[in-house]
Motif scaffolding. Structure first.
Motif, PDB file in Angstrom:
ATOM      1  N   ASP A 253      -1.584  15.555 -14.218  1.00 23.38           N
ATOM      2  CA  ASP A 253      -1.220  14.555 -13.210  1.00 23.38           C
ATOM      3  C   ASP A 253      -2.075  14.592 -11.945  1.00 23.38           C
ATOM      4  N   ARG A 254      -3.362  14.293 -12.063  1.00 22.68           N
ATOM      5  CA  ARG A 254      -4.231  14.251 -10.877  1.00 22.68           C
ATOM      6  C   ARG A 254      -4.116  12.856 -10.250  1.00 22.68           C
ATOM      7  N   VAL A 255      -4.131  12.790  -8.937  1.00 18.58           N
ATOM      8  CA  VAL A 255      -3.814  11.511  -8.298  1.00 18.58           C
ATOM      9  C   VAL A 255      -4.886  11.011  -7.338  1.00 18.58           C
ATOM     10  N   LEU A 256      -4.874   9.696  -7.138  1.00 22.06           N
ATOM     11  CA  LEU A 256      -5.782   9.024  -6.212  1.00 22.06           C
ATOM     12  C   LEU A 256      -4.937   8.236  -5.213  1.00 22.06           C
ATOM     13  N   VAL A 257      -5.132   8.545  -3.935  1.00 20.38           N
ATOM     14  CA  VAL A 257      -4.342   7.887  -2.886  1.00 20.38           C
ATOM     15  C   VAL A 257      -5.286   7.146  -1.954  1.00 20.38           C
ATOM     16  N   GLY A 258      -5.061   5.860  -1.781  1.00 22.20           N
ATOM     17  CA  GLY A 258      -5.986   5.057  -0.982  1.00 22.20           C
ATOM     18  C   GLY A 258      -5.583   4.958   0.476  1.00 22.20           C
ATOM     19  N   GLU A 259      -6.579   5.093   1.358  1.00 25.32           N
ATOM     20  CA  GLU A 259      -6.349   4.791   2.770  1.00 25.32           C
ATOM     21  C   GLU A 259      -6.863   3.383   3.025  1.00 25.32           C
ATOM     22  N   MET A 260      -5.942   2.457   3.236  1.00 25.71           N
ATOM     23  CA  MET A 260      -6.332   1.056   3.415  1.00 25.71           C
ATOM     24  C   MET A 260      -5.439   0.428   4.467  1.00 25.71           C
ATOM     25  N   TRP A 261      -6.046  -0.149   5.466  1.00 28.51           N
ATOM     26  CA  TRP A 261      -5.272  -0.898   6.463  1.00 28.51           C
ATOM     27  C   TRP A 261      -5.451  -2.371   6.131  1.00 28.51           C
ATOM     28  N   LEU A 262      -4.747  -2.878   5.136  1.00 27.70           N
ATOM     29  CA  LEU A 262      -4.909  -4.284   4.764  1.00 27.70           C
ATOM     30  C   LEU A 262      -3.778  -5.115   5.369  1.00 27.70           C
ATOM     31  N   PRO A 263      -4.120  -6.322   5.847  1.00 26.10           N
ATOM     32  CA  PRO A 263      -3.088  -7.137   6.489  1.00 26.10           C
ATOM     33  C   PRO A 263      -2.023  -7.643   5.518  1.00 26.10           C
ATOM     34  N   ASP A 264      -2.359  -7.721   4.240  1.00 26.29           N
ATOM     35  CA  ASP A 264      -1.439  -8.341   3.283  1.00 26.29           C
ATOM     36  C   ASP A 264      -1.014  -7.314   2.233  1.00 26.29           C
TER      37      ASP A 264
END
Ligand code: TEU
Length: 533
Positions: A253-264
């Protein structure tokens, strides 16, 4: 669940993840800067806190122009922090204590000291070395104007000119050149970097500026505030699909977490489809002003958007980029968050902010999904707004000519013990000064105070482990009147937070499990409660 056991649904769907900003966590060698040895010595503190995983901010070799987010080598550890052997040992030791490890990866840009950028500077315009970045001729008769009007997110133009007359793109500081993700070298190299660290046991990656890697290749001018040519471009999904294949090829269970400041939010959720990222930070929650309707709205929108793609929400109140939430919630009027000037200098009522932060902690811990705790929030630390200007290190401060004080105020080294600075941070000084008032905020002082923020976090995290209703799952809203945010979760759990000016009666219950403040009869203003129902 055993120490690192896999729950059927995937550990990350309900994980409480603690963010370690390495420079400011704990100093093992007395140079005033946090390091891996310091972290290793404090792992028991984290185990006792009750978190499931740690996320380490960048530990790679770096000139530290942007606190390590300017990476010179993605396969090494900065000597300031330790060695690769120490990092591997830290990962193994954390695992032995039942704590998983997520590390930061910074694929949007590198340091100007990265070998590939040095090669690009040494090579001629049009060369393959330059094609790994965004080099372009300037505009105007003598090319002395930037190729387009994009602004750096740290202030000033997003372009810097090199001696032969070309310009290169940097969405952050001029020492952070943006990679050209249309270039196959970049794609292949980052896939190799993922494998390098997965091979060394990391459980996942927090992907820095995850929305920004792909640019509109025409590099068109953008209206102020319009980030479309360099954010959320369709081509990103293909990159994350290939990363997901790599993560899935490893056991456990390796994971990918995104840092995103998206308006929608529904656009952001598209990155969480089954074959892309596992999770992304919920920044709408972080910026939400202290208001019951606004909170309900953001929680509802989040859960809906995530349900559509069957992804867990990832709640976050603070990180190393934003004003600490004790301070934000302690402001009259706008308690939200704007990067523009951070409301610096606006009066702050720390008692009010702390009361609200305690209630917000219980809210966050009770919501469906996973959550992030930024180091020091469990100690109730507030933003240090009066740092001497000459000590500020964030490039945001210099690039905005002081208009934005930058992010140093949430990065002050943690107070661990004792009555005077460095409060057990290390045996030397601290790279940013700590306030004398932190005497009563140390982990040591709070451990023996049942009313402390630390004890609240420990109790909340422990209960969250124990109660089957918490973590992954859903919620049902409960109507308890204006200004009251309330929901139930099955089996047998009710959450109530009173944002209104007057105390409200508690709904019927069997037992009060945890409260953020004193409750006698009614639930006072800015107080939250967990009930067994
Ligand atoms: O931040 C991404 C980002 O765009 C913002 O959070 C940024 O910090 C803010 O706009 C500045 O005012 C990430 C990291 O979290 C941050 O620490 C890095 O500085 C940035 O990327 C560049 O790598």
């Amino acid at each position: 669940m055993t120490a690192l056991g896999q729950s059927a649904a995937g550990w990350w769907r309900s994980a409480a993840i603690y963010q370690v900003y390495i420079r400011s966590f704990a100093d093992g060698n007395g140079d005033g800067v946090g390091d891996l040895a310091g972290i290793r010595a404090r792992l028991d503190y984290l185990a006792e806190l009750g978190i499931d995983a740690i996320w380490f901010t960048p530990w790679y070799p770096s000139p530290m122009d942007d606190g390590g987010y300017d990476v010179a080598d993605f396969r090494e550890i900065d000597p300031l922090f330790g060695t690769l052997a120490e990092a591997q040992d830290l990962i193994a030791t954390a695992h032995a204590k039942g704590i998983r490890v997520i590390i930061d990866i910074v694929p949007n840009h590198c340091s100007d000291e990265h070998r590939w950028f040095q090669d690009a500077l040494a090579a001629a315009p049009g060369s393959p070395e330059r094609q790994r970045f965004w080099f372009r001729p300037g505009r105007g008769p003598d090319g002395s104007e930037p190729p387009n009007n994009w602004k750096s997110r740290f202030g000033g133009p997003a372009w810097t000119r090199v001696p032969d007359g070309e310009w290169y793109l940097h969405l952050y500081s001029s020492r952070q050149p943006d990679f050209n993700w249309d270039n196959q070298d970049i794609r292949a190299d980052f896939e190799d970097v993922l494998r390098f660290w997965f091979d060394r046991g990391v459980d996942g990656f927090r992907i820095d500026v995850a929305d920004g890697l792909v640019k509109d290749p025409r590099l068109p001018d953008a209206d102020p505030g319009d980030e479309t040519p360099f954010s959320d471009q369709e081509g990103l999904h293909e990159i994350y699909r290939s990363w997901r294949k790599i993560a899935d090829s490893y056991p456990g269970d390796r994971v990918l977490v995104g840092e995103m400041w998206l308006p929608d939010m529904s656009r952001a959720a598209r990155y969480l489809r089954r074959d892309e990222l596992h999770a992304a930070f919920n920044f709408d929650f972080l910026v939400c002003p202290w208001d019951s309707t606004r909170f309900r709205d953001v929680i509802e929108r989040t859960l809906l958007a995530h349900e559509e793609v069957d992804a867990p929400a990832a709640w976050v109140l603070s990180n190393h980029d934003v004003t600490r939430h004790v301070t934000r919630y302690g402001r009259e009027g706008d308690t939200g968050f704007a990067f523009a000037d951070r409301l610096h200098g606006t009066p702050v009522d720390l008692e009010l902010g702390t009361r609200r932060a305690r209630a917000a902690a219980l809210l966050t811990l009770a919501l469906p999904g996973g959550l992030y705790v930024y180091q020091g929030e469990e100690l109730g630390l507030w933003e240090i707004e009066d740092l001497p200007d000459e000590l500020r290190q964030d490039p945001v401060w210099t690039r905005t000519n002081g208009a934005d004080p930058g992010r140093d105020g949430c990065r002050v080294p943690l107070p661990w013990s004792g009555d005077t600075p460095p409060f057990g941070f290390g045996t030397g000084g601290t790279w940013l000064p700590q306030p004398a008032e932190w005497r009563s905020s140390t982990a040591e002082a709070q451990a023996v105070d049942p009313a402390s923020m630390l004890r609240l976090y420990r109790a909340g995290l422990r209960l969250r482990e124990e109660l089957p209703a918490l973590g992954d799952g859903g919620l049902e809203w409960l109507s308890l009147g204006d200004g009251v945010l309330a929901f139930t979760r099955e089996p047998g759990f009710t959450f109530v937070l009173n944002f209104s000016d007057t105390a409200v009666p508690l709904p019927p219950h069997h037992e009060v499990l945890l409260t953020s403040g004193p409750v006698d009869g009614g639930l006072p203003t800015d107080t939250a409660v967990w009930l067994r129902t």
